[in-house]
Structures are given as C-alpha cells and as structure tokens.
Design a protein around this motif. Structure first.
Motif, PDB file in Angstrom:
ATOM      1  N   MET A 181       0.918  -1.206   0.032  1.00 60.19           N
ATOM      2  CA  MET A 181      -0.097  -0.204   0.008  1.00 60.19           C
ATOM      3  C   MET A 181       0.765   1.239  -0.166  1.00 60.19           C
ATOM      4  SD  MET A 181      -2.606   1.190   3.242  1.00 60.19           S
ATOM      5  CE  MET A 181      -3.142   2.981   3.136  1.00 60.19           C
ATOM      6  N   TYR A 182       0.401   2.322  -0.866  1.00 60.40           N
ATOM      7  CA  TYR A 182       1.354   3.459  -0.935  1.00 60.40           C
ATOM      8  C   TYR A 182       0.622   4.599   0.014  1.00 60.40           C
ATOM      9  CZ  TYR A 182       2.536   8.197  -2.307  1.00 60.40           C
ATOM     10  OH  TYR A 182       2.995   9.493  -2.260  1.00 60.40           O
ATOM     11  N   LEU A 183       1.531   4.858   0.998  1.00 58.43           N
ATOM     12  CA  LEU A 183       0.957   5.971   1.925  1.00 58.43           C
ATOM     13  C   LEU A 183       1.664   7.337   1.595  1.00 58.43           C
ATOM     14  CD1 LEU A 183       2.412   3.799   5.066  1.00 58.43           C
ATOM     15  CD2 LEU A 183       0.036   4.049   4.345  1.00 58.43           C
ATOM     16  N   ASN A 184       0.694   8.171   1.855  1.00 60.56           N
ATOM     17  CA  ASN A 184       0.888   9.645   1.591  1.00 60.56           C
ATOM     18  C   ASN A 184       1.320  10.099   2.693  1.00 60.56           C
ATOM     19  OD1 ASN A 184      -1.148  10.431   3.189  1.00 60.56           O
ATOM     20  ND2 ASN A 184      -2.519  10.637   1.520  1.00 60.56           N
ATOM     21  N   LEU A 185       1.801  11.458   2.699  1.00 57.88           N
ATOM     22  CA  LEU A 185       2.474  12.287   3.708  1.00 57.88           C
ATOM     23  C   LEU A 185       1.579  12.378   5.191  1.00 57.88           C
ATOM     24  CD1 LEU A 185       4.796  14.078   4.734  1.00 57.88           C
ATOM     25  CD2 LEU A 185       3.328  16.082   3.839  1.00 57.88           C
ATOM     26  N   TYR A 212      -8.276   9.132   4.615  1.00 56.53           N
ATOM     27  CA  TYR A 212      -7.050   8.419   4.913  1.00 56.53           C
ATOM     28  C   TYR A 212      -7.249   7.510   5.973  1.00 56.53           C
ATOM     29  CZ  TYR A 212      -5.548  12.741   2.183  1.00 56.53           C
ATOM     30  OH  TYR A 212      -5.649  13.884   1.267  1.00 56.53           O
ATOM     31  N   VAL A 213      -7.701   7.808   7.027  1.00 52.64           N
ATOM     32  CA  VAL A 213      -8.068   6.882   8.327  1.00 52.64           C
ATOM     33  C   VAL A 213      -8.820   5.656   7.567  1.00 52.64           C
ATOM     34  CG1 VAL A 213      -9.321   6.568  10.410  1.00 52.64           C
ATOM     35  CG2 VAL A 213      -7.790   8.467  10.125  1.00 52.64           C
ATOM     36  N   HIS A 214      -9.815   5.723   6.769  1.00 50.12           N
ATOM     37  CA  HIS A 214     -10.598   4.821   6.286  1.00 50.12           C
ATOM     38  C   HIS A 214      -9.510   3.714   5.584  1.00 50.12           C
ATOM     39  CE1 HIS A 214     -13.905   2.386   4.503  1.00 50.12           C
ATOM     40  NE2 HIS A 214     -13.437   2.549   3.253  1.00 50.12           N
ATOM     41  N   GLN A 215      -8.925   4.077   4.912  1.00 49.00           N
ATOM     42  CA  GLN A 215      -7.650   3.302   3.896  1.00 49.00           C
ATOM     43  C   GLN A 215      -6.840   2.829   4.894  1.00 49.00           C
ATOM     44  OE1 GLN A 215      -5.163   5.551   1.239  1.00 49.00           O
ATOM     45  NE2 GLN A 215      -5.196   3.978  -0.273  1.00 49.00           N
ATOM     46  N   LEU A 216      -6.209   3.306   6.034  1.00 50.67           N
ATOM     47  CA  LEU A 216      -5.367   2.772   6.798  1.00 50.67           C
ATOM     48  C   LEU A 216      -6.238   1.672   7.459  1.00 50.67           C
ATOM     49  CD1 LEU A 216      -3.394   5.709   8.339  1.00 50.67           C
ATOM     50  CD2 LEU A 216      -2.715   4.052   6.988  1.00 50.67           C
ATOM     51  N   ASN A 217      -7.283   1.956   7.875  1.00 48.09           N
ATOM     52  CA  ASN A 217      -8.074   0.784   8.672  1.00 48.09           C
ATOM     53  C   ASN A 217      -8.423  -0.270   7.638  1.00 48.09           C
ATOM     54  OD1 ASN A 217      -9.740  -0.360  10.587  1.00 48.09           O
ATOM     55  ND2 ASN A 217     -11.461   0.589   9.845  1.00 48.09           N
ATOM     56  N   ARG A 218      -8.802  -0.272   6.349  1.00 46.84           N
ATOM     57  CA  ARG A 218      -8.919  -1.034   5.475  1.00 46.84           C
ATOM     58  C   ARG A 218      -7.820  -2.085   4.966  1.00 46.84           C
ATOM     59  NH1 ARG A 218     -10.666   0.086  -0.861  1.00 46.84           N
ATOM     60  NH2 ARG A 218      -9.048   1.516  -0.078  1.00 46.84           N
ATOM     61  N   PHE A 219      -6.600  -1.471   5.122  1.00 47.69           N
ATOM     62  CA  PHE A 219      -5.330  -2.160   4.707  1.00 47.69           C
ATOM     63  C   PHE A 219      -4.742  -2.898   5.974  1.00 47.69           C
ATOM     64  CE2 PHE A 219      -5.761  -0.133   0.831  1.00 47.69           C
ATOM     65  CZ  PHE A 219      -5.699  -1.147  -0.057  1.00 47.69           C
ATOM     66  N   GLU A 220      -5.470  -2.695   7.277  1.00 50.97           N
ATOM     67  CA  GLU A 220      -5.359  -3.066   8.511  1.00 50.97           C
ATOM     68  C   GLU A 220      -3.857  -2.601   9.059  1.00 50.97           C
ATOM     69  OE1 GLU A 220      -5.363  -7.360   8.207  1.00 50.97           O
ATOM     70  OE2 GLU A 220      -7.455  -7.388   7.970  1.00 50.97           O
ATOM     71  N   LYS A 221      -3.590  -1.371   8.835  1.00 50.64           N
ATOM     72  CA  LYS A 221      -2.319  -0.569   9.138  1.00 50.64           C
ATOM     73  C   LYS A 221      -2.998   0.151  10.577  1.00 50.64           C
ATOM     74  CE  LYS A 221       0.230  -0.734   5.700  1.00 50.64           C
ATOM     75  NZ  LYS A 221       1.350  -1.400   5.656  1.00 50.64           N
ATOM     76  N   VAL A 222      -4.090   0.332  10.985  1.00 54.27           N
ATOM     77  CA  VAL A 222      -4.742   0.705  12.151  1.00 54.27           C
ATOM     78  C   VAL A 222      -5.970   0.232  12.466  1.00 54.27           C
ATOM     79  CG1 VAL A 222      -3.636   3.035  11.880  1.00 54.27           C
ATOM     80  CG2 VAL A 222      -6.100   2.708  10.960  1.00 54.27           C
ATOM     81  N   GLN A 223      -6.146  -0.042  13.707  1.00 53.24           N
ATOM     82  CA  GLN A 223      -7.707  -0.136  14.049  1.00 53.24           C
ATOM     83  C   GLN A 223      -8.446   0.715  14.681  1.00 53.24           C
ATOM     84  OE1 GLN A 223      -6.664  -3.283  16.890  1.00 53.24           O
ATOM     85  NE2 GLN A 223      -6.481  -4.875  15.514  1.00 53.24           N
ATOM     86  N   CYS A 224      -9.791   1.056  14.544  1.00 55.58           N
ATOM     87  CA  CYS A 224     -10.497   1.929  15.176  1.00 55.58           C
ATOM     88  C   CYS A 224     -11.203   1.436  16.299  1.00 55.58           C
ATOM     89  CB  CYS A 224     -11.562   2.407  14.124  1.00 55.58           C
ATOM     90  SG  CYS A 224     -11.014   3.101  12.679  1.00 55.58           S
ATOM     91  N   ALA A 225     -11.282   2.267  17.193  1.00 56.32           N
ATOM     92  CA  ALA A 225     -11.936   1.815  18.614  1.00 56.32           C
ATOM     93  C   ALA A 225     -12.827   3.164  19.206  1.00 56.32           C
ATOM     94  CB  ALA A 225     -10.798   1.306  19.526  1.00 56.32           C
ATOM     95  N   ASP A 226     -13.528   2.706  20.115  1.00 54.33           N
ATOM     96  CA  ASP A 226     -14.235   3.697  20.818  1.00 54.33           C
ATOM     97  C   ASP A 226     -13.516   3.944  22.278  1.00 54.33           C
ATOM     98  OD1 ASP A 226     -16.907   5.267  21.500  1.00 54.33           O
ATOM     99  OD2 ASP A 226     -16.700   4.233  23.135  1.00 54.33           O
ATOM    100  N   TYR A 227     -13.357   5.246  22.431  1.00 53.57           N
ATOM    101  CA  TYR A 227     -12.762   5.590  23.796  1.00 53.57           C
ATOM    102  C   TYR A 227     -13.788   6.682  24.241  1.00 53.57           C
ATOM    103  CZ  TYR A 227      -9.612   7.266  27.327  1.00 53.57           C
ATOM    104  OH  TYR A 227      -9.163   7.643  28.285  1.00 53.57           O
ATOM    105  N   MET A 228     -14.505   6.352  25.368  1.00 50.64           N
ATOM    106  CA  MET A 228     -15.191   7.316  25.724  1.00 50.64           C
ATOM    107  C   MET A 228     -16.179   8.151  24.827  1.00 50.64           C
ATOM    108  SD  MET A 228     -12.714   8.416  28.841  1.00 50.64           S
ATOM    109  CE  MET A 228     -14.130   9.151  29.998  1.00 50.64           C
TER     110      MET A 228
END
Length: 186
Positions: free
Chosen positions: A1-5, A43-59
C-alpha cells in the motif's frame, strides 16, 4: 500500500503514543503537515481497510490504535493538555516516567521552553514534587546556562492535591473536567 504524507504522519504519531483520538490526529496533521486539509476521514478509512490501524471507541469518541496496542487514557488526557499550547508548539515526544509527554514551545518565536506533563494519582504527590525538583537540579548541573528552566504541568484528580504539590520549579495544575483540560496556577 502506498502511504501519503498524512498517513505516514498518522502512523508516526501512533507509533509514538500507541493510540490517539481521531480528532487529536486530525489536529496534529493540520498543525504540522497541512493546515487547509478538510479532514482525515478518507486517509483513516484506507489505513483501517489495509489493517495498518484499528478503530476503537474511547469514551464515546473515535480512536485509532496500531494493531495489538491499547489506548492509554493518561496519554489521551496529556495529549489534550499539550494541544492547548498548539499556537507555539514546536516539538513533542513521549517522556520517561513519570513524565508522560515532554513538549517544547516557543512563545516568542526565539527561545524554546520545555514543558513536562506528569499525571499525579492521589497519594503520589510527594513523588511528583521530588522528581520535578531532582530534574531541575540535575539539568542545572549539566548545563552551562539555562534560558528557560522546564515547567511542569501536573494532571491531578482533584483540587485537594494542589496543596500537596509545591516543587521549587515553575508549575501549574490541570484537572480533566467533562473531557477538557482546566488549568489552575501553581
């Protein structure tokens, strides 16, 4: 996956702090990379889709974490405190315990000032005082001249702790009320 700045910067922040709120990440991207960016949602959606990050609920807020990492509520609170200095913020880093975040500001655009955020649980007030005083003495012994000695921001749980924390250094207090930092002079 190509990551932008922006994605690279988001991952750098998460590598340093493990997990942050999406609004905090967006704030930092806009502050240090692109002030005119509308949002980081795509950008977050793409990172999540390629499993670079996980979304979570915090408070009730959306948070991002690196896979296998956890969110630290103290980091989230300290990051919000640091963001209050955003207009003159020039550098930030994870501190060495008991300092949670160490950051540098330049209020006049010429000299840098170090600020240290230290969470102080009830019953640990004397430890915070001792560390702040030791740090200032140790820094003075190892430096020829300090233009600005470091300042301390003690994140406390209630106002009663203020009378127990009085180091021989510049300091202030913060209590997180309704998810926002409220400052009190030391």
């Amino acid at each position: 996956m190509y990551l932008n700045l922006y994605q690279k910067y988001i991952l750098e922040l998460l590598e340093e702090y493990s997990g942050l709120l999406k609004r905090q990440l967006e704030f930092m991207v806009k502050r240090f990379k692109e002030p005119y960016l509308r949002d980081i949602n795509g950008y977050v959606h793409q990172l999540n889709r390629f499993e670079k990050v996980q979304c979570a609920d915090y408070m009730g807020e959306e948070a991002l974490i690196l896979p296998g990492r956890k969110i630290d509520g103290n980091i989230i609170a300290a990051f919000d405190v640091m963001m209050e200095f955003s207009e003159c913020l020039i550098h930030h880093e994870l501190g060495n315990p008991p300092v949670l975040i160490r950051f540098f500001i330049s209020p006049d655009g010429k000299r840098e000032q170090e600020l240290n955020i230290v969470p102080v649980p009830k019953g640990r007030e004397s430890t915070a005082v001792h560390y702040a005083e030791w740090y200032v003495i140790n820094l003075a012994d190892n430096a020829d001249k300090i233009s600005y000695p470091p300042s301390w921001i003690f994140v406390i749980q209630d106002k009663q702790q203020m009378s127990l924390i009085k180091p021989k250094a510049e300091y202030s207090f913060v209590i997180i009320e309704n998810g926002k930092p409220v400052f009190y002079e030391g």
